[in-house]
Write a protein that holds these residues in place. Structure first.
Motif, PDB file in Angstrom:
ATOM      1  N   HIS A   1       0.853  -1.197   0.000  1.00 39.50           N
ATOM      2  CA  HIS A   1       0.000   0.000   0.000  1.00 39.50           C
ATOM      3  C   HIS A   1       0.884   1.241   0.000  1.00 39.50           C
ATOM      4  O   HIS A   1       2.001   1.193   0.522  1.00 39.50           O
TER       5      HIS A   1
ATOM      6  N   GLU B   1      -0.635   0.558   6.871  1.00 34.83           N
ATOM      7  CA  GLU B   1      -1.806  -0.224   7.259  1.00 34.83           C
ATOM      8  C   GLU B   1      -1.516  -0.901   8.596  1.00 34.83           C
ATOM      9  O   GLU B   1      -0.522  -1.600   8.747  1.00 34.83           O
TER      10      GLU B   1
ATOM     11  N   ASN C   1      -4.659  -0.666  -2.382  1.00 34.04           N
ATOM     12  CA  ASN C   1      -3.867  -1.892  -2.483  1.00 34.04           C
ATOM     13  C   ASN C   1      -3.098  -1.882  -3.797  1.00 34.04           C
ATOM     14  O   ASN C   1      -3.644  -1.554  -4.847  1.00 34.04           O
TER      15      ASN C   1
END
Ligand SMILES: [Fe+2]
Length: 282
Positions: free
Chosen positions: A189, A193, A246
């Motif tokens: 990413h 995250e 993503n």
């Protein structure tokens, strides 16, 4: 410095500590999962002992976000039971807080947890407030999942910051979700995250089997996976520095149900990098 890459630590392996930093929660026990030396933000598991309380109004100078892992805590006459969630912005007044039988909360502070001067008229940003979410009363929504991800997973949204797109949500998978042909590209990413495994096993082909209590602070642009689950899982997910995006690699990498346990941990967590012992269901 900014928080280091953590993939992954089992919270159960970290001992409870005392003398929590800042002046707002000096009387709790905690496990520090990650902390930013620059801005004072942190993610920790906080244990409130039975009978813990604050009888007079108080507020923090930073945002506090939490997910109840166990027990229950009452804030302003609202009972936050197991798996309930809140995002209380800086300045939000807690008139009374109490835990009668004790509580364990996954807690995210957005700066040093410092008490503001006692005042009954502080202001907070109402656009950031998420006073109470009870995920048990919500439906799982598969439509919120990135279509690049395989089917079967679903989301319960908890909050989205209207200014930054940063978001927190629950992410679940049914059991028996296997990379097709036991191989799949890794992914990453552009934002950080953060993951906390509420229940189930999340198997990282490159890192090992993450079980309930497993925690990640997944830094930007570092590839991991492929991943699968035999048991299914329920994860708490938070993005930092932007909305969820993503990015998939193109090269397929092999996946196995019993990958070598080789977590990537900063020095302070390295002593706690052991896998959880298995708990057979027979
Ligand atoms: Fe992700």
């Amino acid at each position: 410095m900014a928080r280091p890459h953590i993939m992954f630590v089992q919270t159960q392996m970290i001992p409870w500590s005392k003398n929590f930093y800042g002046n707002a929660r000096t009387d709790v026990e905690f496990k520090m999962l990650s902390q930013d030396d620059n801005d004072g933000s942190s993610t920790c598991v906080i244990r409130y002992s039975p009978g813990w309380s604050r009888r007079t109004p108080e507020h923090l100078l930073t945002h506090e976000e939490f997910f109840v892992l166990d027990g229950a805590i009452e804030i302003n006459d609202r009972l936050y039971e197991k798996h309930s969630y809140g995002f209380l912005p800086a300045g939000y007044i807690r008139d009374r807080t109490a835990s009668y039988d004790g509580a364990v909360l996954l807690t995210m502070f957005y700066g040093v947890p410092t008490l503001g001067l006692v005042a009954t008229t502080t202001t907070f940003d109402p656009k950031l407030l998420v006073e109470y979410v009870n995920p048990l009363a919500m439906e799982w929504d598969p439509g919120l999942v990135d279509p690049q991800l395989s089917r079967g997973v679903a989301i319960k949204p908890l909050r989205t910051n209207p200014y930054t797109g940063e978001t927190s949500f629950l992410y679940s998978s049914p059991p028996h979700r296997t990379p097709p042909g036991m191989a799949k590209p890794q992914w990453t990413h552009p934002m950080v995250e953060e993951l906390y495994t509420i229940e189930g096993d999340y198997v990282w082909g490159d890192l090992g089997r993450m079980q309930r209590g497993g925690y990640c602070w997944w830094r930007e642009d570092i590839y991991h996976g492929p991943a699968g689950t035999d048991t299914g899982y329920n994860l708490f997910v938070r993005t930092i520095n932007g909305p969820l995006v993503n990015t998939f690699d193109t090269v397929k990498k092999p996946f196995s149900w019993n990958p070598t346990h080789q977590p990537i941990l900063p020095l302070e967590l390295a002593p706690y990098g052991q896998p959880l012992p298995p708990t057979p269901n027979y």
